[in-house]
Structures are given as structure tokens and as C-alpha cells.
Design an enzyme around this catalytic site. Structure first.
Site, mmCIF file in Angstrom:
data_model
loop_
_atom_site.group_PDB
_atom_site.id
_atom_site.type_symbol
_atom_site.label_atom_id
_atom_site.label_comp_id
_atom_site.label_asym_id
_atom_site.label_seq_id
_atom_site.Cartn_x
_atom_site.Cartn_y
_atom_site.Cartn_z
ATOM 1 N N ALA A 20 -10.974 8.398 -12.001
ATOM 2 C CA ALA A 20 -9.935 8.028 -12.960
ATOM 3 C C ALA A 20 -9.663 6.540 -12.855
ATOM 4 C CB ALA A 20 -8.657 8.820 -12.700
ATOM 5 N N ASP A 21 -9.083 6.006 -13.920
ATOM 6 C CA ASP A 21 -8.614 4.628 -13.900
ATOM 7 C C ASP A 21 -7.331 4.564 -14.708
ATOM 8 O OD1 ASP A 21 -9.166 1.807 -13.069
ATOM 9 O OD2 ASP A 21 -8.914 1.525 -15.218
ATOM 10 N N THR A 22 -6.368 3.797 -14.204
ATOM 11 C CA THR A 22 -5.067 3.681 -14.853
ATOM 12 C C THR A 22 -4.713 2.218 -15.021
ATOM 13 O OG1 THR A 22 -4.352 5.777 -13.899
ATOM 14 C CG2 THR A 22 -2.623 4.286 -14.668
#
Length: 192
Positions: free
Chosen positions: A70-72
């Protein structure tokens, strides 16, 4: 207990969120260049970085387990606000967020058996006005040092947040609704 998947992240928050929904996992952090491309749109950026993390992790391990990454990113005025470099940078970021709404984009990437699925969560967060003293005091707690947008919604910064529309877990770094949908695609059901 045997792991159901590999989490391609060193983030303790992502690991905690997977544990929260009962997903057994092994952690295999990967290092990639997370620098945005010139003119790269926030959506394209988080989706690309999440996909690169899962691809690198999948290529570096010999397990047949699915790989989740994931990346935020925190977005304000169309600009990606990354992790603060130092106190001055944190003051700049949090001053920009003070008394305003911003968006949090969280992309999830899952690879399993030669297939790739992605999902995106977009949330809107409104901060109350922050004083310079509060920002400096918050920095001194150490909490914002390694967080996108220089804050952790699940920590002390929760007192800054007037409202949120969207995914609380997405703002933390792993949107659980979207993650569960992807896991289902790979045959991993959260609730049997």
C-alpha cells in the site's frame, strides 16, 4: 499459525490493521524510490508506488503467498505532502493543513498467482486551526516524524481533526474495505 500473505511494508500501522481483521501475515519490507515523477497526479503516484512495492516484493521472495502493498499520501491544493524532513518542514506542512480540508489517497496493490489487483481509497480530512506552538509541541512528541502529511490520525493528531469523510483506516495507511475486497479476489475471506 501459517501466514496467509506477505505484507510488503515496514509500517507497524498496516500490520496492526491486518491483525485487526484477522489476516495472518509475514512482513517483508522493500525499498523503492518513492519520489513523485514531475507532474505526476496524486492518484497515479500512489497507485504506481503501491504497485512497485508489491512487484519488488513478489520478485524478491520465493513464496507462493499473495503479496500485499500500500501507499498513502496526503494531498492539499493538488500537491503531494510527503513525510517531513525536519521541524521546519513539519511546520510548513501542518500550517498548510491548519483550518482546512485535505485529501488522503491510499492505494492498495495485491499480487497472487500471476495476477494483480489494485484499489484506491480517497478520504477528506478537515483540520481545526492549529497554533505554531501546537505544531512545534506535536513535532517534539516524535509522532509526525515518519508520517505522510506529518500527522497520525490514530495518535495525538486526532485532536486536530474536526471531521473525516471516507476511510479512517485508509488515512492510517491501509483502507480495510478495499483491502478485504482485494483479498477476496485472491481467495482470502476476512469473514467466513
Amino acid at each position: 499459525m501459517q501466514a496467509q500473505l506477505i505484507l510488503a511494508s515496514a509500517s507497524p500501522r498496516r500490520s496492526e490493521l491486518l491483525k485487526q481483521i484477522g489476516i495472518r501475515h509475514a512482513v517483508m519490507a522493500v525499498a523503492i524510490d518513492e519520489t513523485p515523477f514531475p507532474g505526476e497526479a496524486p492518484t497515479a503516484y500512489v497507485e504506481r508506488v503501491a504497485a512497485e512495492k508489491s512487484a519488488v516484493c513478489a520478485s524478491q521472495n520465493d513464496s507462493s503467498l499473495p503479496v500485499l502493498a500500500a501507499d498513502t499520501s496526503v494531498i492539499c491544493d493538488g500537491r503531494i505532502l510527503g513525510k517531513p524532513d525536519d521541524l521546519q518542514h513539519a511546520i510548513e506542512i501542518l500550517s498548510r493543513l491548519s483550518g482546512r480540508c485535505h485529501q488522503v489517497y491510499s492505494a492498495v496493490s495485491l499480487r497472487s498467482a500471476g495476477r494483480h489487483w489494485q484499489a484506491l481509497s480517497v478520504s477528506e480530512v478537515r483540520f481545526r486551526p492549529l497554533s505554531h506552538q501546537e505544531i512545534v509541541g506535536y513535532w517534539q512528541t516524535g509522532e509526525p516524524c515518519d508520517k505522510a502529511g506529518a500527522y497520525a490520525i490514530q495518535g495525538l493528531a486526532s485532536v486536530f481533526i474536526e471531521s473525516i469523510t471516507g476511510s479512517f483506516s485508509g488515512v492510517m495507511g491501509l483502507p480495510l474495505f478495499e483491502t478485504a475486497q482485494l483479498l477476496s479476489q485472491a481467495g482470502i475471506e476476512v469473514i467466513q
